[in-house]
Design a protein around this motif. Sequence first.
Motif, PDB file in Angstrom:
ATOM      1  N   SER A   1       0.775  -1.312  -0.079  1.00 19.38           N
ATOM      2  CA  SER A   1       0.277  -0.082   0.034  1.00 19.38           C
ATOM      3  C   SER A   1       0.874   1.171   0.015  1.00 19.38           C
ATOM      4  O   SER A   1       1.949   1.305   0.683  1.00 19.38           O
ATOM      5  N   THR A   2       0.160   2.269  -0.685  1.00 17.16           N
ATOM      6  CA  THR A   2       1.208   3.591  -0.592  1.00 17.16           C
ATOM      7  C   THR A   2      -0.097   4.505  -0.787  1.00 17.16           C
ATOM      8  O   THR A   2      -1.087   4.455  -1.607  1.00 17.16           O
ATOM      9  N   ALA A   3      -0.024   5.700  -0.328  1.00 20.76           N
ATOM     10  CA  ALA A   3      -0.809   7.034  -0.823  1.00 20.76           C
ATOM     11  C   ALA A   3      -0.268   7.734  -1.761  1.00 20.76           C
ATOM     12  O   ALA A   3      -0.846   8.772  -2.307  1.00 20.76           O
ATOM     13  N   ALA A   4       0.910   7.576  -2.471  1.00 18.36           N
ATOM     14  CA  ALA A   4       1.554   8.228  -3.438  1.00 18.36           C
ATOM     15  C   ALA A   4       1.290   7.646  -4.826  1.00 18.36           C
ATOM     16  O   ALA A   4       1.982   6.579  -5.080  1.00 18.36           O
ATOM     17  N   LEU A   5       0.724   8.409  -5.503  1.00 15.50           N
ATOM     18  CA  LEU A   5       0.524   8.021  -7.006  1.00 15.50           C
ATOM     19  C   LEU A   5       1.871   7.508  -7.874  1.00 15.50           C
ATOM     20  O   LEU A   5       1.935   6.768  -8.454  1.00 15.50           O
ATOM     21  N   PRO A   6       2.858   8.521  -7.756  1.00 10.57           N
ATOM     22  CA  PRO A   6       3.970   8.597  -8.295  1.00 10.57           C
ATOM     23  C   PRO A   6       4.685   7.108  -8.034  1.00 10.57           C
ATOM     24  O   PRO A   6       5.299   6.636  -8.762  1.00 10.57           O
ATOM     25  N   THR A   7       4.796   6.740  -6.746  1.00 16.04           N
ATOM     26  CA  THR A   7       5.211   5.623  -6.354  1.00 16.04           C
ATOM     27  C   THR A   7       4.645   4.404  -6.861  1.00 16.04           C
ATOM     28  O   THR A   7       5.333   3.363  -7.390  1.00 16.04           O
ATOM     29  N   VAL A   8       3.334   4.315  -6.937  1.00 15.94           N
ATOM     30  CA  VAL A   8       2.633   3.174  -7.565  1.00 15.94           C
ATOM     31  C   VAL A   8       3.167   3.005  -8.974  1.00 15.94           C
ATOM     32  O   VAL A   8       3.441   2.214  -9.473  1.00 15.94           O
ATOM     33  N   LEU A   9       3.200   4.277  -9.782  1.00 17.05           N
ATOM     34  CA  LEU A   9       3.483   4.072 -11.101  1.00 17.05           C
ATOM     35  C   LEU A   9       5.130   3.490 -11.295  1.00 17.05           C
ATOM     36  O   LEU A   9       5.398   2.735 -12.018  1.00 17.05           O
ATOM     37  N   ASP A  10       5.944   4.049 -10.411  1.00 15.11           N
ATOM     38  CA  ASP A  10       7.318   3.576 -10.463  1.00 15.11           C
ATOM     39  C   ASP A  10       7.384   1.979 -10.107  1.00 15.11           C
ATOM     40  O   ASP A  10       8.094   1.529 -10.725  1.00 15.11           O
ATOM     41  N   PHE A  11       6.569   1.653  -9.160  1.00 17.73           N
ATOM     42  CA  PHE A  11       6.500   0.272  -8.810  1.00 17.73           C
ATOM     43  C   PHE A  11       6.208  -0.623 -10.042  1.00 17.73           C
ATOM     44  O   PHE A  11       6.735  -1.803 -10.385  1.00 17.73           O
ATOM     45  N   ILE A  12       5.008  -0.105 -10.446  1.00 23.63           N
ATOM     46  CA  ILE A  12       4.657  -1.109 -11.817  1.00 23.63           C
ATOM     47  C   ILE A  12       5.516  -1.061 -12.903  1.00 23.63           C
ATOM     48  O   ILE A  12       5.515  -2.197 -13.401  1.00 23.63           O
TER      49      ILE A  12
END
Length: 534
Positions: free
Chosen positions: A234-245
């Motif tokens: 989980s994360t609240a940061a959209l840029p982190t989600v995009l980087d992870f994917i």
Amino acid sequence: MTIGAALTQLRAALGPDRIVEGSNERALAGQDVFTIGGPVAAVARPTSVSEVQQLVAVARQHGLALAPRGGGMSYTRAYLTADPARTIVVDMQSMTAIREINPRDMYAIVEPGCTWQALDEALAGHDLEVPYRGPVSGRVATIGGGISQNAVFYGSGLFGTAADNVLGVEVVTGTGEVIRTGSLAIPGGSPFLRHFGPDLTGLFTADCGAMGLKTAIVLKLRRRPALRDAVSFSTAALPTVLDFIERLGIEGIASQITAMDVRLQQERIAQAGWGDKLRHTGKLLTGGGSAIRKLGEAAALARAGMASSPGRGFAVHVFLEGLDAADCARQAERVGAIAGELGLQSSNAAVALAMVRTPFGPVTGLGGAPGERWVPVHFILPHSRAAQGMALIQAVLDENAAEIATAGIKVRHLLANLGAGAITLEPMFLWRDRLTDLAYATIAEQGGKADATSTANPAAEALVSRLRRTMVERIDAIGAVHTQLGRQYPYLPRLAPETAALFTALHRTLDPDGVMNPGVLGTPALPPAKGDAP
């Protein structure tokens, strides 16, 4: 000639039970999950290639449209023509045969009405599967529909779309001819390879039925993974989600990566109800792994269902497959290391594990909570443009924030990888409104609950439609593409003139009278009726 004369011919050719003219059936066939069109002229249910050819012959003779339909899960008007009164919906769900499973040459031949779940269960007995296993709606969605719409989900992280897994097709064109592609095109040959000369198979995938009516599909196979697993973060940061994917996609670790708005996840769990949760729990208890682990997974699902929403942010689910538990553990460790580098937190994986154990669950998510309507819009972008795409989505929402609030519209987000280099962005809209009758019928058939007493909310529907159109215009401008094109997403108008001319010439050759799902992909509308008016 009148439509009545055409239907008389079809009843004689296919049998009266194969031509459905009841008012309720005609009305439902003129709807999809989101749009209510007019009642169609009739519903045809062919059972063979020759019957499909007879449908084409009658349609050409009388100037009628043929709109192919599988499970009916479209929300992009895929089979809703502009002239429903002159349209025969071709319901392919009577052509369900699995013609061949070849475990040595690693292909399966299926008819278009076979569902993804039915094929997956048949292949399990051979310890095989299609690398792309099917969409979440695979209990209802058909393989013919999935190939025509180019469906995505289970396995798309490594193996692409449904069309990427096709070796060849058998299709009846708008001339009534039967065309076979790939090595299936060789008389007496074996359909083991797609590329024998130019790739003609691609003409008939992702085509929404514009190029012909598929009567058989050849799919590639692989050995079924010994073990499937999942981990969640989980994360609240959209840029982190995009980087992870992006990182996981490039490394090719996961068969699928899905990031859900946490509010969407909690709403879907609550919507499923305890009956579905208990069924998922049963699957967890009978799945692979130790008894202690299975009990832990079941308890985690119960906790996930009772937990309050953690607020804004994303739950990111990573689906793994391996040779054994140690192999999956190594992958999970690598995924966890990347998550740690980027600042994601490990979280409850029960939702992902329930999907692993029951990939094709009941199709009850065609609405939101009881009394709520649901519809998504999606965009496929390269990783390098994903952040820009999300910013454009948010800009549209911000510009219309007051109207959205007044209408009580909720917006949720789902993101998923597609192969190594692409990501799907899917905003979803939920609001108080009446569903289409088709959606109500499907939810009821699947054991779900929906409030059929809800009143229509045309103002909110119009706003949602405008928001979707605006998003498509703006995000297409940065190069987004789509699956499930239907009549929602422009295709032909976006092509370079030379490419559009080539497509138009090919389409005219295959469908000279314009009877194959006219209007889809930007093809011309149905020509004027021949003979007497209906």
